[in-house]
Design a protein around this motif. Structure first.
Motif, PDB file in Angstrom:
ATOM      1  N   ASN A 198       7.919  -4.777  -0.348  1.00 43.25           N
ATOM      2  CA  ASN A 198       8.085  -3.499  -1.043  1.00 43.25           C
ATOM      3  C   ASN A 198       8.623  -3.684  -2.458  1.00 43.25           C
ATOM      4  O   ASN A 198       8.212  -2.986  -3.387  1.00 43.25           O
ATOM      5  CB  ASN A 198       9.027  -2.595  -0.251  1.00 43.25           C
ATOM      6  CG  ASN A 198       8.395  -2.087   1.025  1.00 43.25           C
ATOM      7  OD1 ASN A 198       7.242  -2.378   1.314  1.00 43.25           O
ATOM      8  ND2 ASN A 198       9.161  -1.345   1.801  1.00 43.25           N
ATOM      9  N   ALA A 199       9.535  -4.620  -2.620  1.00 42.41           N
ATOM     10  CA  ALA A 199      10.154  -4.807  -3.936  1.00 42.41           C
ATOM     11  C   ALA A 199       9.156  -5.306  -4.966  1.00 42.41           C
ATOM     12  O   ALA A 199       9.266  -5.012  -6.158  1.00 42.41           O
ATOM     13  CB  ALA A 199      11.324  -5.772  -3.821  1.00 42.41           C
ATOM     14  N   ILE A 212      -2.525  -2.566   6.445  1.00 38.50           N
ATOM     15  CA  ILE A 212      -1.130  -2.208   6.643  1.00 38.50           C
ATOM     16  C   ILE A 212      -0.864  -0.874   5.961  1.00 38.50           C
ATOM     17  O   ILE A 212      -1.303  -0.652   4.841  1.00 38.50           O
ATOM     18  CB  ILE A 212      -0.192  -3.315   6.112  1.00 38.50           C
ATOM     19  CG1 ILE A 212       1.270  -2.998   6.456  1.00 38.50           C
ATOM     20  CG2 ILE A 212      -0.369  -3.538   4.620  1.00 38.50           C
ATOM     21  CD1 ILE A 212       2.197  -4.197   6.256  1.00 38.50           C
ATOM     22  N   ARG A 213      -0.199   0.015   6.682  1.00 38.53           N
ATOM     23  CA  ARG A 213       0.233   1.273   6.077  1.00 38.53           C
ATOM     24  C   ARG A 213       1.541   1.015   5.355  1.00 38.53           C
ATOM     25  O   ARG A 213       2.460   0.431   5.931  1.00 38.53           O
ATOM     26  CB  ARG A 213       0.422   2.348   7.137  1.00 38.53           C
ATOM     27  CG  ARG A 213      -0.873   2.771   7.786  1.00 38.53           C
ATOM     28  CD  ARG A 213      -0.681   3.969   8.667  1.00 38.53           C
ATOM     29  NE  ARG A 213      -1.947   4.445   9.209  1.00 38.53           N
ATOM     30  CZ  ARG A 213      -2.082   5.548   9.936  1.00 38.53           C
ATOM     31  NH1 ARG A 213      -1.021   6.289  10.200  1.00 38.53           N
ATOM     32  NH2 ARG A 213      -3.258   5.899  10.389  1.00 38.53           N
ATOM     33  N   TRP A 214       1.614   1.450   4.082  1.00 40.55           N
ATOM     34  CA  TRP A 214       2.703   1.000   3.234  1.00 40.55           C
ATOM     35  C   TRP A 214       4.071   1.434   3.761  1.00 40.55           C
ATOM     36  O   TRP A 214       4.998   0.637   3.825  1.00 40.55           O
ATOM     37  CB  TRP A 214       2.501   1.530   1.801  1.00 40.55           C
ATOM     38  CG  TRP A 214       3.436   0.838   0.869  1.00 40.55           C
ATOM     39  CD1 TRP A 214       4.677   1.241   0.482  1.00 40.55           C
ATOM     40  CD2 TRP A 214       3.210  -0.430   0.250  1.00 40.55           C
ATOM     41  NE1 TRP A 214       5.243   0.303  -0.339  1.00 40.55           N
ATOM     42  CE2 TRP A 214       4.369  -0.724  -0.507  1.00 40.55           C
ATOM     43  CE3 TRP A 214       2.150  -1.340   0.265  1.00 40.55           C
ATOM     44  CZ2 TRP A 214       4.477  -1.896  -1.253  1.00 40.55           C
ATOM     45  CZ3 TRP A 214       2.266  -2.489  -0.478  1.00 40.55           C
ATOM     46  CH2 TRP A 214       3.419  -2.753  -1.225  1.00 40.55           C
ATOM     47  N   PHE A 241       2.854   4.769  -3.212  1.00 41.78           N
ATOM     48  CA  PHE A 241       2.611   3.898  -2.074  1.00 41.78           C
ATOM     49  C   PHE A 241       2.761   4.592  -0.736  1.00 41.78           C
ATOM     50  O   PHE A 241       2.076   4.237   0.227  1.00 41.78           O
ATOM     51  CB  PHE A 241       3.517   2.675  -2.159  1.00 41.78           C
ATOM     52  CG  PHE A 241       3.128   1.745  -3.278  1.00 41.78           C
ATOM     53  CD1 PHE A 241       3.800   1.761  -4.489  1.00 41.78           C
ATOM     54  CD2 PHE A 241       2.072   0.873  -3.120  1.00 41.78           C
ATOM     55  CE1 PHE A 241       3.433   0.916  -5.526  1.00 41.78           C
ATOM     56  CE2 PHE A 241       1.695   0.015  -4.140  1.00 41.78           C
ATOM     57  CZ  PHE A 241       2.372   0.042  -5.347  1.00 41.78           C
ATOM     58  N   SER A 242       3.631   5.570  -0.643  1.00 44.35           N
ATOM     59  CA  SER A 242       3.857   6.228   0.646  1.00 44.35           C
ATOM     60  C   SER A 242       2.612   6.945   1.147  1.00 44.35           C
ATOM     61  O   SER A 242       2.511   7.243   2.340  1.00 44.35           O
ATOM     62  CB  SER A 242       5.011   7.211   0.527  1.00 44.35           C
ATOM     63  OG  SER A 242       4.718   8.204  -0.435  1.00 44.35           O
ATOM     64  N   ASN A 243       1.656   7.224   0.267  1.00 44.02           N
ATOM     65  CA  ASN A 243       0.438   7.939   0.662  1.00 44.02           C
ATOM     66  C   ASN A 243      -0.731   7.022   0.996  1.00 44.02           C
ATOM     67  O   ASN A 243      -1.821   7.519   1.300  1.00 44.02           O
ATOM     68  CB  ASN A 243      -0.008   8.867  -0.469  1.00 44.02           C
ATOM     69  CG  ASN A 243       1.006   9.949  -0.764  1.00 44.02           C
ATOM     70  OD1 ASN A 243       1.805  10.319   0.100  1.00 44.02           O
ATOM     71  ND2 ASN A 243       0.983  10.447  -1.985  1.00 44.02           N
ATOM     72  N   TYR A 244      -0.516   5.711   0.937  1.00 45.57           N
ATOM     73  CA  TYR A 244      -1.638   4.782   0.998  1.00 45.57           C
ATOM     74  C   TYR A 244      -1.520   3.743   2.111  1.00 45.57           C
ATOM     75  O   TYR A 244      -0.437   3.378   2.562  1.00 45.57           O
ATOM     76  CB  TYR A 244      -1.762   4.034  -0.335  1.00 45.57           C
ATOM     77  CG  TYR A 244      -2.422   4.844  -1.408  1.00 45.57           C
ATOM     78  CD1 TYR A 244      -1.687   5.734  -2.189  1.00 45.57           C
ATOM     79  CD2 TYR A 244      -3.792   4.745  -1.653  1.00 45.57           C
ATOM     80  CE1 TYR A 244      -2.295   6.497  -3.163  1.00 45.57           C
ATOM     81  CE2 TYR A 244      -4.402   5.502  -2.636  1.00 45.57           C
ATOM     82  CZ  TYR A 244      -3.653   6.371  -3.383  1.00 45.57           C
ATOM     83  OH  TYR A 244      -4.260   7.126  -4.352  1.00 45.57           O
ATOM     84  N   ALA A 245      -2.717   3.291   2.515  1.00 44.76           N
ATOM     85  CA  ALA A 245      -2.843   2.079   3.300  1.00 44.76           C
ATOM     86  C   ALA A 245      -3.521   1.028   2.415  1.00 44.76           C
ATOM     87  O   ALA A 245      -4.392   1.360   1.611  1.00 44.76           O
ATOM     88  CB  ALA A 245      -3.692   2.320   4.546  1.00 44.76           C
ATOM     89  N   LEU A 248      -3.170 -15.318   0.619  1.00 44.22           N
ATOM     90  CA  LEU A 248      -3.666 -14.468  -0.446  1.00 44.22           C
ATOM     91  C   LEU A 248      -2.616 -13.415  -0.799  1.00 44.22           C
ATOM     92  O   LEU A 248      -1.882 -12.960   0.074  1.00 44.22           O
ATOM     93  CB  LEU A 248      -4.960 -13.762  -0.025  1.00 44.22           C
ATOM     94  CG  LEU A 248      -6.091 -14.651   0.481  1.00 44.22           C
ATOM     95  CD1 LEU A 248      -7.314 -13.796   0.788  1.00 44.22           C
ATOM     96  CD2 LEU A 248      -6.425 -15.740  -0.514  1.00 44.22           C
ATOM     97  N   SER A 249      -2.598 -13.024  -2.061  1.00 43.50           N
ATOM     98  CA  SER A 249      -1.687 -11.982  -2.529  1.00 43.50           C
ATOM     99  C   SER A 249      -2.478 -10.866  -3.185  1.00 43.50           C
ATOM    100  O   SER A 249      -3.500 -11.125  -3.835  1.00 43.50           O
ATOM    101  CB  SER A 249      -0.691 -12.551  -3.554  1.00 43.50           C
ATOM    102  OG  SER A 249       0.086 -13.590  -2.997  1.00 43.50           O
ATOM    103  N   CYS A 250      -1.991  -9.644  -3.021  1.00 42.49           N
ATOM    104  CA  CYS A 250      -2.586  -8.469  -3.667  1.00 42.49           C
ATOM    105  C   CYS A 250      -1.459  -7.690  -4.331  1.00 42.49           C
ATOM    106  O   CYS A 250      -0.658  -7.043  -3.640  1.00 42.49           O
ATOM    107  CB  CYS A 250      -3.311  -7.600  -2.648  1.00 42.49           C
ATOM    108  SG  CYS A 250      -3.883  -6.010  -3.297  1.00 42.49           S
ATOM    109  N   ALA A 251      -1.384  -7.776  -5.642  1.00 41.58           N
ATOM    110  CA  ALA A 251      -0.360  -7.057  -6.401  1.00 41.58           C
ATOM    111  C   ALA A 251      -0.898  -5.689  -6.781  1.00 41.58           C
ATOM    112  O   ALA A 251      -1.983  -5.580  -7.358  1.00 41.58           O
ATOM    113  CB  ALA A 251       0.019  -7.841  -7.645  1.00 41.58           C
ATOM    114  N   ALA A 252      -0.151  -4.637  -6.433  1.00 44.91           N
ATOM    115  CA  ALA A 252      -0.609  -3.261  -6.642  1.00 44.91           C
ATOM    116  C   ALA A 252       0.306  -2.532  -7.613  1.00 44.91           C
ATOM    117  O   ALA A 252       1.514  -2.743  -7.623  1.00 44.91           O
ATOM    118  CB  ALA A 252      -0.653  -2.525  -5.313  1.00 44.91           C
ATOM    119  N   SER A 253      -0.298  -1.662  -8.413  1.00 49.07           N
ATOM    120  CA  SER A 253       0.475  -0.824  -9.319  1.00 49.07           C
ATOM    121  C   SER A 253      -0.240   0.503  -9.518  1.00 49.07           C
ATOM    122  O   SER A 253      -1.454   0.605  -9.301  1.00 49.07           O
ATOM    123  CB  SER A 253       0.672  -1.522 -10.669  1.00 49.07           C
ATOM    124  OG  SER A 253      -0.568  -1.754 -11.290  1.00 49.07           O
ATOM    125  N   GLY A 254       0.533   1.523  -9.919  1.00 48.13           N
ATOM    126  CA  GLY A 254      -0.063   2.826 -10.216  1.00 48.13           C
ATOM    127  C   GLY A 254      -0.303   3.713  -9.019  1.00 48.13           C
ATOM    128  O   GLY A 254      -0.916   4.777  -9.152  1.00 48.13           O
TER     129      GLY A 254
END
Length: 123
Positions: free
Chosen positions: A74-75, A51-53, A29-33, A20-26
């Motif tokens: 990350n990229a 996972i902690r980013w 990231f350093s503040n999120y799990a 499975l993939s989860c594409a994130a935007s907005g």
């Protein structure tokens, strides 16, 4: 605007694998799990893996430990869930969610959710 978008679900036989993939935007990231949850019909949403980013610290539910692997790119701002040795009990809609750090892995702590992707394990 925060967006999480899951993909990769489908029908698989017992013992098979899916990614499975989860594409994130907005997000900053350093503040999120980022976590994967699942919800089977008639059941509550259940934590699967997180996972902690920034640190990459990982935690799994006992029910999937040794069979599932969470990772991030990350990229591509994408989190993956590699699922192996799948069982019929793994059948559910799988959601990715994002929460601020620190915090516990409860669904109520996750502020953002994707739309979900169906995983069906059946022969």
């Amino acid at each position: 605007q925060v967006q999480l978008s899951e993909s990769g679900g489908g029908l698989v036989q017992p013992g098979g694998s899916l990614r499975l993939s989860c594409a994130a935007s907005g997000l900053t990231f350093s503040n999120y799990a980022i976590a994967w949850f699942r919800q089977a019909p008639g059941k509550e949403r259940e934590f699967v893996a997180r996972i902690r980013w920034t640190s990459g610290t990982i935690y799994y539910a006992d029910s999937v430990k040794g069979r599932f692997t969470i990772s991030r790119d990350n990229a591509k701002n994408t989190v993956y869930l590699q699922m192996s040795s799948l069982k019929p009990d793994d059948t559910a809609v799988y959601y990715c969610g994002a929460r601020l750090l620190p915090g516990a892995d409860l669904p109520s702590n996750y502020r953002y959710w994707g739309q979900g992707t169906q995983v069906t394990v059946s022969s």
